[in-house]
Motif scaffolding. Structure first.
Motif, PDB file in Angstrom:
ATOM      1  N   MET A 299       0.812  -1.205   0.000  1.00  0.00           N
ATOM      2  CA  MET A 299       0.000   0.000   0.000  1.00  0.00           C
ATOM      3  C   MET A 299       0.853   1.267   0.000  1.00  0.00           C
ATOM      4  N   GLN A 300       2.099   1.169   0.487  1.00  0.00           N
ATOM      5  CA  GLN A 300       2.955   2.359   0.498  1.00  0.00           C
ATOM      6  C   GLN A 300       3.188   2.888  -0.917  1.00  0.00           C
ATOM      7  N   MET A 301       3.210   2.000  -1.911  1.00  0.00           N
ATOM      8  CA  MET A 301       3.397   2.453  -3.287  1.00  0.00           C
ATOM      9  C   MET A 301       2.221   3.308  -3.746  1.00  0.00           C
ATOM     10  N   GLN A 302       1.017   2.963  -3.283  1.00  0.00           N
ATOM     11  CA  GLN A 302      -0.138   3.777  -3.642  1.00  0.00           C
ATOM     12  C   GLN A 302      -0.143   5.089  -2.873  1.00  0.00           C
ATOM     13  N   ILE A 303       0.317   5.051  -1.639  1.00  0.00           N
ATOM     14  CA  ILE A 303       0.423   6.293  -0.867  1.00  0.00           C
ATOM     15  C   ILE A 303       1.436   7.232  -1.530  1.00  0.00           C
ATOM     16  N   ASN A 304       2.562   6.675  -1.964  1.00  0.00           N
ATOM     17  CA  ASN A 304       3.558   7.483  -2.678  1.00  0.00           C
ATOM     18  C   ASN A 304       2.998   8.032  -3.985  1.00  0.00           C
TER      19      ASN A 304
ATOM     20  N   PHE B 163       4.513  -5.982 -11.962  1.00  0.00           N
ATOM     21  CA  PHE B 163       4.689  -4.621 -11.487  1.00  0.00           C
ATOM     22  C   PHE B 163       5.936  -4.564 -10.615  1.00  0.00           C
ATOM     23  N   HIS B 164       6.490  -3.380 -10.527  1.00  0.00           N
ATOM     24  CA  HIS B 164       7.623  -3.154  -9.634  1.00  0.00           C
ATOM     25  C   HIS B 164       7.570  -1.714  -9.158  1.00  0.00           C
ATOM     26  N   SER B 165       8.466  -1.389  -8.259  1.00  0.00           N
ATOM     27  CA  SER B 165       8.541  -0.039  -7.724  1.00  0.00           C
ATOM     28  C   SER B 165       9.433   0.812  -8.618  1.00  0.00           C
ATOM     29  N   GLY B 166       8.967   2.027  -8.948  1.00  0.00           N
ATOM     30  CA  GLY B 166       9.746   2.910  -9.804  1.00  0.00           C
ATOM     31  C   GLY B 166       9.437   4.365  -9.514  1.00  0.00           C
ATOM     32  N   VAL B 167      10.413   5.232  -9.747  1.00  0.00           N
ATOM     33  CA  VAL B 167      10.243   6.666  -9.491  1.00  0.00           C
ATOM     34  C   VAL B 167       9.126   7.218 -10.383  1.00  0.00           C
ATOM     35  N   GLY B 168       8.191   7.905  -9.761  1.00  0.00           N
ATOM     36  CA  GLY B 168       7.079   8.474 -10.514  1.00  0.00           C
ATOM     37  C   GLY B 168       5.963   7.491 -10.805  1.00  0.00           C
ATOM     38  N   GLY B 169       6.019   6.307 -10.218  1.00  0.00           N
ATOM     39  CA  GLY B 169       4.992   5.299 -10.466  1.00  0.00           C
ATOM     40  C   GLY B 169       3.605   5.772 -10.065  1.00  0.00           C
ATOM     41  N   GLY B 170       2.611   5.344 -10.818  1.00  0.00           N
ATOM     42  CA  GLY B 170       1.224   5.688 -10.521  1.00  0.00           C
ATOM     43  C   GLY B 170       0.644   6.782 -11.389  1.00  0.00           C
ATOM     44  N   LEU B 171       1.457   7.380 -12.263  1.00  0.00           N
ATOM     45  CA  LEU B 171       0.957   8.490 -13.078  1.00  0.00           C
ATOM     46  C   LEU B 171       0.013   8.043 -14.181  1.00  0.00           C
TER      47      LEU B 171
END
Length: 272
Positions: A69-74, A123-131
């Motif tokens: 969930m932290q990825m969605q918060i970010n 999916f993975h974690s990446g800078v600017g993810g979620g745009l």
């Protein structure tokens, strides 16, 4: 319309080839920006144009299987930074809009955080993810206006089940800096203004216009299928179309918008 069958069997490529391919397309896009600048929308105003053309909102947080969930918060921070570059943008008659030319490259130096990035069915974690949530919203709203969509990329993979989905499958626009872009053009005599904002629970957007729209729009899907392919995977497909109505409610046009094909990364019988 009969949906054309396509093969989406995954092709395994080396990390080197994936990296080199991405760099090639990024450089190709930079070259296009330099050699074909066009009339780009650059003016922004915080004073609303008088007429609302289309407004929509999507939830900021979803419960997704195996996703931190932290990825969605970010993602909320990333959306706020991107919105600061787009909110109030005026798209005048004859001007073009590019999602990435206006936002710029998401970097840590600019304050972007690690969010969820879809990548080849996972999916993975990446800078600017979620745009992608923002490009999805802009694309959906634009389908309800006379603005012309000149570039849009569909999602090639259906990664998560339809929990909390409020729009038809395939009605979004994926993005990746800078080669997977969302581009629009204003062919009308009026100016359009993009308004974007966040509240505690939703991402909000609105297209406003200098004149009253002459038509209303209904976007719908048809020919929705899930097929088991000979190689063992499932393909999901549909057709997105829209009905155009006059202000008196008469049907003026029923037109096809796009066909979608995606490789399903979960069992079609999986719930939630």
């Amino acid at each position: 319309m009969n949906t054309v069958r396509v093969s989406l069997k995954p092709i395994r490529r080396s990390k080197l080839r994936l990296f080199a391919g991405k760099r090639y397309f990024i450089c190709k896009r930079y070259w296009q920006w330099l050699t074909r600048p066009g009339r780009q929308a650059r003016t922004r105003s915080q004073e609303n144009l008088p007429h609302s053309a289309m407004a929509h909102a999507t939830p900021l947080l979803r419960s997704l299987r195996n996703v931190d969930m932290q990825m969605q918060i970010n993602k909320i921070t990333n959306l706020r930074l991107a919105i600061a570059k787009l909110d109030g943008l005026i798209l005048r008659s004859g001007e073009a809009f590019s999602y990435w030319r206006n936002i710029g490259k998401p970097t840590r130096r600019k304050g972007y955080l690690d969010g969820m990035v879809l990548h080849y069915g996972g999916f993975h974690s990446g800078v600017g993810g979620g745009l992608c949530q923002l490009s999805n919203l802009i694309y959906w709203m634009t389908l309800h206006t006379p603005l012309t969509i000149t570039e849009r990329h569909r999602h090639s993979y259906d990664v998560f089940p339809d929990e909390q989905r409020t729009q038809p499958f395939g009605s979004g626009a994926t993005c990746s800096y800078n080669y997977l872009d969302l581009q629009l053009r204003n062919p009308t005599e009026h100016s359009y203004q993009l308004r974007l904002w966040l509240d505690d629970t939703h991402l909000h957007g609105e297209w406003r216009c200098s004149g009253q729209q002459l038509y209303s729009y209904e976007v719908y899907e048809s020919d929705h299928r899930i097929s088991l392919e000979p190689w063992g995977g499932y393909i999901r497909s549909n057709q997105i179309s829209r009905r155009v109505f006059t202000m008196s409610g008469e049907l003026a046009m029923d037109e096809e918008v796009t066909g979608n094909y995606a490789l399903m990364m979960y069992s079609p019988l999986l719930q939630g």
